[in-house]
Design an enzyme around this catalytic site. Structure first.
Site, PDB file in Angstrom:
ATOM      1  N   ALA A 166       0.836  -1.391   0.116  1.00 29.79           N
ATOM      2  CA  ALA A 166       0.089   0.004   0.102  1.00 29.79           C
ATOM      3  C   ALA A 166       0.912   1.214   0.139  1.00 29.79           C
ATOM      4  O   ALA A 166       1.928   1.222   0.487  1.00 29.79           O
ATOM      5  CB  ALA A 166      -0.911  -0.170   1.391  1.00 29.79           C
ATOM      6  N   ALA A 193       0.655   5.266   0.838  1.00 29.97           N
ATOM      7  CA  ALA A 193      -0.225   6.390   1.634  1.00 29.97           C
ATOM      8  C   ALA A 193       0.480   7.519   1.358  1.00 29.97           C
ATOM      9  O   ALA A 193       1.612   7.885   0.985  1.00 29.97           O
ATOM     10  CB  ALA A 193      -0.525   6.089   2.787  1.00 29.97           C
ATOM     11  N   SER A 194      -0.060   8.855   1.904  1.00 30.03           N
ATOM     12  CA  SER A 194       0.308   9.946   1.726  1.00 30.03           C
ATOM     13  C   SER A 194       1.665  10.275   2.565  1.00 30.03           C
ATOM     14  O   SER A 194       2.434  11.009   2.330  1.00 30.03           O
ATOM     15  CB  SER A 194      -0.671  11.251   2.045  1.00 30.03           C
ATOM     16  OG  SER A 194      -1.316  10.908   3.300  1.00 30.03           O
ATOM     17  N   ILE A 195       1.741   9.616   3.853  1.00 29.34           N
ATOM     18  CA  ILE A 195       2.676   9.737   4.769  1.00 29.34           C
ATOM     19  C   ILE A 195       3.608   8.553   4.582  1.00 29.34           C
ATOM     20  O   ILE A 195       5.032   8.754   4.913  1.00 29.34           O
ATOM     21  CB  ILE A 195       2.234   9.781   6.229  1.00 29.34           C
ATOM     22  CG1 ILE A 195       1.637  11.540   6.223  1.00 29.34           C
ATOM     23  CG2 ILE A 195       3.337   9.747   7.225  1.00 29.34           C
ATOM     24  CD1 ILE A 195       1.214  11.613   7.699  1.00 29.34           C
ATOM     25  N   ALA A 196       3.293   7.384   4.317  1.00 30.27           N
ATOM     26  CA  ALA A 196       4.165   6.245   4.720  1.00 30.27           C
ATOM     27  C   ALA A 196       3.676   5.377   3.369  1.00 30.27           C
ATOM     28  O   ALA A 196       2.671   5.311   2.707  1.00 30.27           O
ATOM     29  CB  ALA A 196       4.074   5.623   5.815  1.00 30.27           C
ATOM     30  N   ASP A 229     -10.089   5.481  13.703  1.00 26.66           N
ATOM     31  CA  ASP A 229     -10.305   5.312  12.071  1.00 26.66           C
ATOM     32  C   ASP A 229     -10.655   3.855  11.530  1.00 26.66           C
ATOM     33  O   ASP A 229      -9.871   3.339  11.027  1.00 26.66           O
ATOM     34  CB  ASP A 229      -9.039   5.716  11.303  1.00 26.66           C
ATOM     35  CG  ASP A 229      -9.245   6.203   9.852  1.00 26.66           C
ATOM     36  OD1 ASP A 229     -10.485   6.344   9.364  1.00 26.66           O
ATOM     37  OD2 ASP A 229      -7.997   6.175   9.025  1.00 26.66           O
TER      38      ASP A 229
END
Length: 559
Positions: A136, A138-141, A292
């Site tokens: 995956a 994502a925007s940060i990691a 979340d």
């Protein structure tokens, strides 16, 4: 402005963000935030293609598109705004909820360099196998599968290279924008934008620390250690640091994959009940919960156990806050609108509220739900009606409670997707009953009374000393009244610019007059048959006039 934006990358980033705002039709907002010069420069390079199509989109769609284009910080901001059901109507919440973390993956060589820096050695020395294709992104990691030397399957979550400086620059810009919004838009002060950005700053800094995510996971695992229905991936601390974490790989079925759940012969109704009970215990019993729990973070194992992943975003409810939630429910059950009104006003911290009308609206709300058995209560509808009532009175909830409501609504939706007969209120009933019973146990009542008495005695004991200090400060002139007026400071800055231009204009006029006089004086050096000093004076006045006109147009004063 510039006292908070000190780094050169802040200015380059600001130019980029203002250009995005202008492209989606929010240029006036940038101008009202004091960014007219930046907006003018951005407008010169703004692509004209598709501008009319973008501006024709509904406002909530344009905001979501702008946040996506602005990058990871603003995607995260939109995800936080999606939890603020008390501030935004449903269509805005639905649009914010569309913001996804999924972004193009970072090339593996860059991720490998980050792993090497985090481990202090090459990844091949720590892992027997490492998949270069991301599981995956994502925007940060970014997440990769791997295998430890002992054969355990794990996932390696690595922070994107150079993500921290970008996010820190964005946070400085957001802090500046929030302070300007409070100063220039008085109606927005009730929503405390500076405080919201401060909380967002703390939350995002926590998400950048990937080791903190693991600490959250272990705390939740410890709180629910007696519940064998929950699986939290184990953390491998020897390979975990701020920029990378390593956890066990979860081999389960995504809760949203209904066909796979049915193929595995798993009882979907039981999965819905189990998941809801686990999260409700986190919220109402422990006060520390996964904030979340969307379908991508919830998996079902083959034996029916629930596995939770990604503990980057967590919620906290203090004992006092949980007591307030119980008090609110008690007021609803006992048909006491004044109690409900008092709790809501305490939550919102507003004094300029029409309490009489609020009490009337709450009484009408209670009428609709009073006497309805908890098992027949539509919890999602009730929560949405509460936040709609708050919006109608322009009230905002504290962020922890807004997050609590959002999680409850997410659980309700996920539960009903698994089982159309799922009843969130029925699952919550034992937790609420236990909390209400515990609040009025004699031992707890006595303890609260003793604590209140001790606080009162302490205040009374220090009151004479506090009064004496205040009087002494007033007598000696030590008391100071500080008034901050950002609008006046901006006005003073504009006046200073105007005075400088006026002075420059006077100097130019003097040069022209002096040069005209010099042109009439006979004798002295000449150029092209004209007095040299007069020509030099006119040339200087012309250059200074051109510079003055350019500065006026650059600042937007030419319109």
């Amino acid at each position: 402005m510039w006292e908070t934006l000190t780094a050169s990358q802040d200015l380059a980033r600001l130019h980029s963000l203002v250009a995005i705002l202008a492209r989606y039709g929010f240029g006036d907002l940038a101008r009202r935030l004091g960014l007219a010069q930046t907006l003018a420069r951005a407008g010169k390079v703004l692509p004209l293609a598709h501008l009319e199509e973008l501006v024709a989109l509904p406002p909530h769609v344009r905001v979501r598109c702008a946040l996506e284009e602005m990058g990871p910080t603003f995607v995260k901001l939109g995800q936080v705004l999606a939890t603020r059901v008390d501030l935004f109507p449903p269509q805005w919440i639905a649009e914010f909820s569309r913001l996804q973390n999924a972004v193009p993956p970072v090339p593996f060589e860059a991720i490998r360099s980050e792993m090497s820096a985090a481990l202090g050695q090459v990844p091949e020395a720590a892992f027997a196998w490492l998949d270069p294709s991301p599981l995956a992104a994502a925007s940060i990691a970014q997440v990769h599968r791997a295998r430890l030397p002992d054969g355990r399957e794990v996932v390696v979550k690595v922070r994107r290279p150079d993500i921290r400086p970008l996010i820190e620059a964005d946070l400085r810009l957001l802090q500046y924008a929030a302070s300007k919004i409070e100063a220039k838009f008085p109606d927005m002060r009730r929503y405390h934008p500076v405080g919201m950005v401060r909380q967002f700053h703390a939350s995002l800094q926590g998400e950048l620390d990937l080791a903190a995510e693991c600490r959250h996971a272990e705390r939740i695992a410890a709180n629910l250690s007696g519940d064998e229905r929950l699986v939290v991936p184990a953390v491998h601390w020897l390979c975990t640091s701020e920029r990378m974490n390593v956890q066990d790989f979860v081999d389960g079925i995504a809760v949203a994959d209904l066909a796979a759940l049915d193929a595995a012969r798993l009882d979907r109704a039981r999965v819905a009940r189990t998941g809801a009970q686990i999260v409700l215990k986190m919220m109402l019993d422990d006060g520390f919960f996964h904030a979340d729990p969307h379908p991508g973070n919830v998996f079902v194992l083959r034996d029916g156990r629930i596995a939770l992943i990604d503990f980057g975003m967590v919620g906290r409810l203090s004992p006092a806050r949980r007591a307030e939630v119980v008090s609110l429910l008690f007021g609803l059950v006992e048909r006491a609108p004044e109690r409900v009104t008092e709790v809501l006003l305490d939550w919102t911290g507003r004094a300029d509220v029409d309490e009489a009308q609020l009490a009337i609206d709450i009484d009408a709300f209670i009428d609709r739900y009073h006497g309805v058995p908890l098992g027949q209560l539509d919890l999602a509808a009730m929560l949405l009606e509460v936040v709609s009532l708050l919006r109608s009175h322009r009230l905002a909830l504290p962020s922890d409670l807004a997050l609590l409501i959002k999680v409850c609504l997410t659980l309700e939706g996920m539960g009903r997707s698994l089982d159309p007969k799922f009843d969130m209120a029925l699952q919550a009933r034992p937790f609420l009953r236990r909390a209400m019973t515990a609040r009025f146990r004699p031992r707890r009542v006595v303890r609260r009374g003793v604590q209140s008495l001790a606080d009162t005695v302490e205040v009374l004991a220090t009151l004479p000393q506090d009064l004496r200090r205040a009087l002494r400060a007033m007598r000696t002139g030590g008391a100071r009244l500080h008034i901050g007026m950002d609008e006046l400071r901006d006005f003073g800055s504009q006046m200073a610019h105007s005075a400088n231009r006026l002075a420059g204009s006077m100097v130019i006029a003097a040069l022209i007059v002096g040069s005209s006089i010099a042109m009439t004086v006979e004798g002295g050096p000449t150029l092209f048959g004209l007095p040299l000093f007069g020509l030099v004076g006119f040339a200087g006045a012309s250059l200074a006039g051109i510079w003055l006109l350019l500065s006026i147009f650059r600042s937007g004063g030419g319109r």
